[in-house]
Design a protein around this motif. Sequence first.
Motif, PDB file in Angstrom:
ATOM      1  N   LEU A 160      -2.242 -39.939  96.221  1.00  0.00           N
ATOM      2  CA  LEU A 160      -1.367 -40.646  95.496  1.00  0.00           C
ATOM      3  C   LEU A 160      -0.077 -40.190  95.784  1.00  0.00           C
ATOM      4  O   LEU A 160       0.368 -39.159  95.663  1.00  0.00           O
ATOM      5  N   GLN A 161       1.056 -41.465  95.643  1.00  0.00           N
ATOM      6  CA  GLN A 161       2.299 -41.376  96.095  1.00  0.00           C
ATOM      7  C   GLN A 161       2.957 -41.704  94.854  1.00  0.00           C
ATOM      8  O   GLN A 161       3.581 -42.904  94.927  1.00  0.00           O
ATOM      9  N   PRO A 162       3.321 -40.900  93.819  1.00  0.00           N
ATOM     10  CA  PRO A 162       4.202 -41.416  92.746  1.00  0.00           C
ATOM     11  C   PRO A 162       5.662 -41.341  93.183  1.00  0.00           C
ATOM     12  O   PRO A 162       6.043 -40.886  94.022  1.00  0.00           O
ATOM     13  N   ALA A 163       6.197 -42.137  92.414  1.00  0.00           N
ATOM     14  CA  ALA A 163       7.839 -42.376  92.563  1.00  0.00           C
ATOM     15  C   ALA A 163       8.509 -42.363  91.004  1.00  0.00           C
ATOM     16  O   ALA A 163       8.074 -43.144  90.374  1.00  0.00           O
ATOM     17  N   PHE A 164       9.393 -41.727  91.063  1.00  0.00           N
ATOM     18  CA  PHE A 164      10.572 -41.774  89.877  1.00  0.00           C
ATOM     19  C   PHE A 164      11.529 -42.702  90.041  1.00  0.00           C
ATOM     20  O   PHE A 164      12.165 -42.740  91.257  1.00  0.00           O
ATOM     21  N   ARG A 165      12.086 -43.150  89.024  1.00  0.00           N
ATOM     22  CA  ARG A 165      13.390 -43.992  88.994  1.00  0.00           C
ATOM     23  C   ARG A 165      13.974 -43.681  87.752  1.00  0.00           C
ATOM     24  O   ARG A 165      13.346 -43.522  86.589  1.00  0.00           O
ATOM     25  N   ALA A 166      15.369 -43.530  87.762  1.00  0.00           N
ATOM     26  CA  ALA A 166      16.075 -43.349  86.503  1.00  0.00           C
ATOM     27  C   ALA A 166      16.218 -44.821  85.629  1.00  0.00           C
ATOM     28  O   ALA A 166      16.042 -45.782  86.184  1.00  0.00           O
ATOM     29  N   LEU A 167      16.063 -44.684  84.251  1.00  0.00           N
ATOM     30  CA  LEU A 167      15.905 -45.645  83.453  1.00  0.00           C
ATOM     31  C   LEU A 167      17.320 -46.063  82.844  1.00  0.00           C
ATOM     32  O   LEU A 167      18.280 -45.263  82.603  1.00  0.00           O
ATOM     33  N   ALA A 168      17.718 -47.164  82.750  1.00  0.00           N
ATOM     34  CA  ALA A 168      19.039 -47.659  82.250  1.00  0.00           C
ATOM     35  C   ALA A 168      19.410 -46.949  80.620  1.00  0.00           C
ATOM     36  O   ALA A 168      20.217 -46.605  80.454  1.00  0.00           O
ATOM     37  N   GLU A 169      18.315 -47.133  79.981  1.00  0.00           N
ATOM     38  CA  GLU A 169      18.483 -46.634  78.820  1.00  0.00           C
ATOM     39  C   GLU A 169      18.387 -45.225  78.453  1.00  0.00           C
ATOM     40  O   GLU A 169      18.152 -44.741  77.486  1.00  0.00           O
ATOM     41  N   GLY A 170      18.204 -44.677  79.647  1.00  0.00           N
ATOM     42  CA  GLY A 170      18.027 -42.995  79.626  1.00  0.00           C
ATOM     43  C   GLY A 170      16.600 -42.511  80.086  1.00  0.00           C
ATOM     44  O   GLY A 170      15.436 -43.346  79.504  1.00  0.00           O
ATOM     45  N   GLY A 171      16.377 -41.346  80.471  1.00  0.00           N
ATOM     46  CA  GLY A 171      15.231 -40.955  80.892  1.00  0.00           C
ATOM     47  C   GLY A 171      14.762 -41.416  82.247  1.00  0.00           C
ATOM     48  O   GLY A 171      15.541 -42.266  83.050  1.00  0.00           O
ATOM     49  N   VAL A 172      13.388 -41.360  82.627  1.00  0.00           N
ATOM     50  CA  VAL A 172      13.019 -41.528  83.894  1.00  0.00           C
ATOM     51  C   VAL A 172      11.461 -42.318  83.878  1.00  0.00           C
ATOM     52  O   VAL A 172      10.829 -42.086  82.630  1.00  0.00           O
ATOM     53  N   GLN A 173      11.186 -43.048  84.715  1.00  0.00           N
ATOM     54  CA  GLN A 173       9.949 -43.574  85.009  1.00  0.00           C
ATOM     55  C   GLN A 173       9.180 -43.296  86.253  1.00  0.00           C
ATOM     56  O   GLN A 173       9.648 -43.274  87.387  1.00  0.00           O
ATOM     57  N   LEU A 174       7.914 -43.061  85.898  1.00  0.00           N
ATOM     58  CA  LEU A 174       6.955 -42.504  87.074  1.00  0.00           C
ATOM     59  C   LEU A 174       6.153 -43.552  87.350  1.00  0.00           C
ATOM     60  O   LEU A 174       5.175 -44.275  86.351  1.00  0.00           O
ATOM     61  N   ALA A 175       6.033 -44.374  88.681  1.00  0.00           N
ATOM     62  CA  ALA A 175       5.251 -45.277  89.094  1.00  0.00           C
ATOM     63  C   ALA A 175       4.152 -44.820  89.602  1.00  0.00           C
ATOM     64  O   ALA A 175       4.316 -43.863  90.705  1.00  0.00           O
TER      65      ALA A 175
END
Length: 963
Positions: free
Chosen positions: A190-205
């Motif tokens: 499984l290749q999870p990917a993070f990205r920064a959120l505009a409202e703060g914090g991060v998101q893991l796909a």
Amino acid sequence: MTFSEGVQGKLRQMLWALLVLLSLPVMAVDFGTIAVRVGQHTDYSRAVFDLPREVPYSVRTDGSTLTIRIEAGFDADLGAIRRGVLRGMAAPSISRDGDITTVTVTMPAGAGPRHFRSGSSIVLDVMDVAPASVVSGQSVAPASAAERNAPSRPQPTPPAETPREEPATTPTPSTETPAFEGRSADYPRLQPAFRALAEGGVQLALPITAPDVGLAFFKRSTEAWLVVDRPFAVDADALVRGSQGVVTSVARVDHPDATILRLGLEGDPSLSVMRDGAGWQLSFKPLRTAPRFPLKPIKRIDTPAGQQIFIASGAAGRRIAVTDPLIGDDLVIVPLVEGGQGMAEAFRYTVAEVGETAQGIVVVPYSDEVRVERFRDGVAVMSGDARYAEGDAARDQALRRLIDFNAWRQGEVEDYYEVRTRLLYALSLRPTDDRNEARWDLARFYLAHGRATEALAILEMMLDEDPALSGNGEYLAVRGVANVKKGRLQAADADLSNDSLTAEQDVSLWKVLVDEGLNRPERALADYRRGVDVLGPYDDRDKADIQLAVIRAAMKTGDMDLAKRELELLGGVALTDRQLSERVLLSARIDEQEGREEDALIAYDSLAMAPQRGIGAEARHVRAAHDIRKGILSGTEAIETLEQLRYAWRGNGLEFDLLNELADLYFAAGRYEEGLERLRVGVTYFPDRAREARMSAKMSQVFRRLYLEGEADRMDPVAAIGLFYKFRELTPLGADGDAMIRRLADRLVALDLIDQAAELLEYQVKVRTEGAPRAAIASRLAKLYLLNSDPERALGTLRATREPQLPVEIELDRRLVEARALTELGRYEEAEVLIEEDNDRASNLLRADIYWQSKDWPKMVDAGLKLLEGKGTGGEPLEPGDRVQLLRLAIAMTFDENKTGLAVLRRRFAEDMKQGEFSNAFALLTGPQDLSGGEISQIVSQIANVSSLQSFLKDYRNDFSGD
């Protein structure tokens, strides 16, 4: 709201859709040969009928026979089922009766079918046969610890006490990940990917493509647990590196049938989960969050299996039993397939705790007698302990909400009158000058029960007692929500925009409704992003209203992905009839934008007579807009259709859009008055929307085209002046506005509509101008009065608009007009004095007129000779005006008995006057014989019709006409 209540909402939606379909004409459907895909899964067999578009279908069972009836004609190859590929389906057959196709298969005794749509395809599953659950009423021996920790298969449907609606998921066809045994290195990666959120914090796909993979996500102590009911290999170091410091460590809990990761966290972020197609999005955010579709356990005592806690949910994944290595608790985790389903708060009972989760269900049993079983429509926590149902749930209050209708209701709907009486009684016991605390409870109680008017009245009383509340954030939030409920969006905007509420996520959600209602779609979407994480616990009605506003705003900004995602999420919310109708309408509008025009038009027509008049009018509007774009409706027909809609529905954005569109249609038809009138109504009653749409600017542009660029020249002059006066507030300030008025006045003068032209210039002098421009326009107005034989008014206008310093050309023009007015009034000396220092030709002409009318013959002779200098034999030819001046000069010399002068005139001008106007009169006046008084009078009468005033006014007319 329980999940079963949500399913009931879906059933209402299905019934409405069915009514829509029943209202349509029956059309034959023939799909030819379709594909049938099959797959054998761990605990069920699947057959997928790939239909080119959605058609009605039904499924029934009769013992071991399963029949699916599809309302379309087609053929299909069922060879894979015949070859025994599927262990749950056998002996298939297909038959067709006209436009109805029936497929039958046999299934094992006791097996349970399920079915649903995936796009236009129909998915049919046969679940594997499993032992009967304890809730069926059969005797089941207590499970050992090993048995309790073993992976479980799907259980049969529980008895009638447990809701039995179909799963709400709509899986997306994809390659599924099978269950693997062995070491994690052998599992699919499984290749999870993070990205920064505009409202703060991060998101893991998490790119998990299988549609039926369940997931659980929750916090325990300082860790976040991520549980997937399939085994995967995950690069822990890469996960930590990509988390931007949020995840500090990753520990894997071994399990043969699942992926269990314990994520060490930096700080205390909030967790949230949403589906992204077939994948998952896990967010770590600084602000509080709640599941989009919060679950809530209910106690059941009188069931055949005894006491239980039941948590209604969507499709459940494998049941996973594991021990928390950090705390030592035994956990039973049930991942869920549908995104956003979790426990918004923890519930503690006598024998177990149901923990707070962002996704899925986690139970901490307090004894080995507690069993957690999953069913098609939820999860049951059961125990033989008789005390189980006696303890009350101790609810965590970690998720404090600024707007909490559930708490404010203080009971169920049926308790309304009892609670209201109690609150009013408590209020009556308070001193008259100290009642705000009791009023506060009453105001929120009213608001929670949908009585915004009563809530606002109580809140106003509170403000009267304590004016300082006008700066209290909590008070303003409640009043703002009440204003939203009453449709008072401007007042709500003022309340909810208070600085003290900037960080409140609940307030951001209500501002979505305000901003979208005030036509600020970008701000509405920004508010939604700030508040979406706490939307889950809201009542379905409020949640749906907010989501519908988001869909409308997203469509206005072109964010169709967001609009479609929110439209899909509405499937998990119980909708009112109005909300259901609007959902169908918005879905149809998306269909039209994406090229599914036929489906959209069918929906528009079916909604046109919806019981919700606003929705019906909107459906007719979008259908009319389509027909206008396609040229199906002519201009006149389009106007008539939209005008009818104006009377079908008044208010909100629909009426504004109708007014705007009608104005464009009227302008295209040359009906300017009606078009400007529609725009004026829009500006008057919808000022904010009009400002956003630049409606006033559109009115000004049309007015400019009419009166500055000449379009009004094609109108009847009386209609043009009437239209100008009706909308004269649109006349721009400055040179352009003056040019408009002058152009219209010139046209009126050319048509001898002097009075109307004078009214225009009077308006300009009295209202629009000052200083030198006003003095110049007043001079033109005085000329109009002279044209209209009103020298007194001309003189009054000039003297009322005097300025101390004026440009030379304006000052000279005003002196000439004033002198002319004095001349017409017989005040010759004043007129002569006024221009005595001026020596230009216009002044000399006027001076000659003064002497002529005052019969001052010697001065008339001097003035006349001066005007005729350089004319005559050997000089410049005579112009028409010169012939009149020459005749007047000869008459003056005759009265002055200046025979020498007459002889000079004869020699100088005889040749020029032989032909043309006044030739005979000139010959008689300058001849050698003396003329009698009668003859002179006759000659004078010949030039009476071409008097000096008429000549002067002709010049004025030329001035107005631009000649």
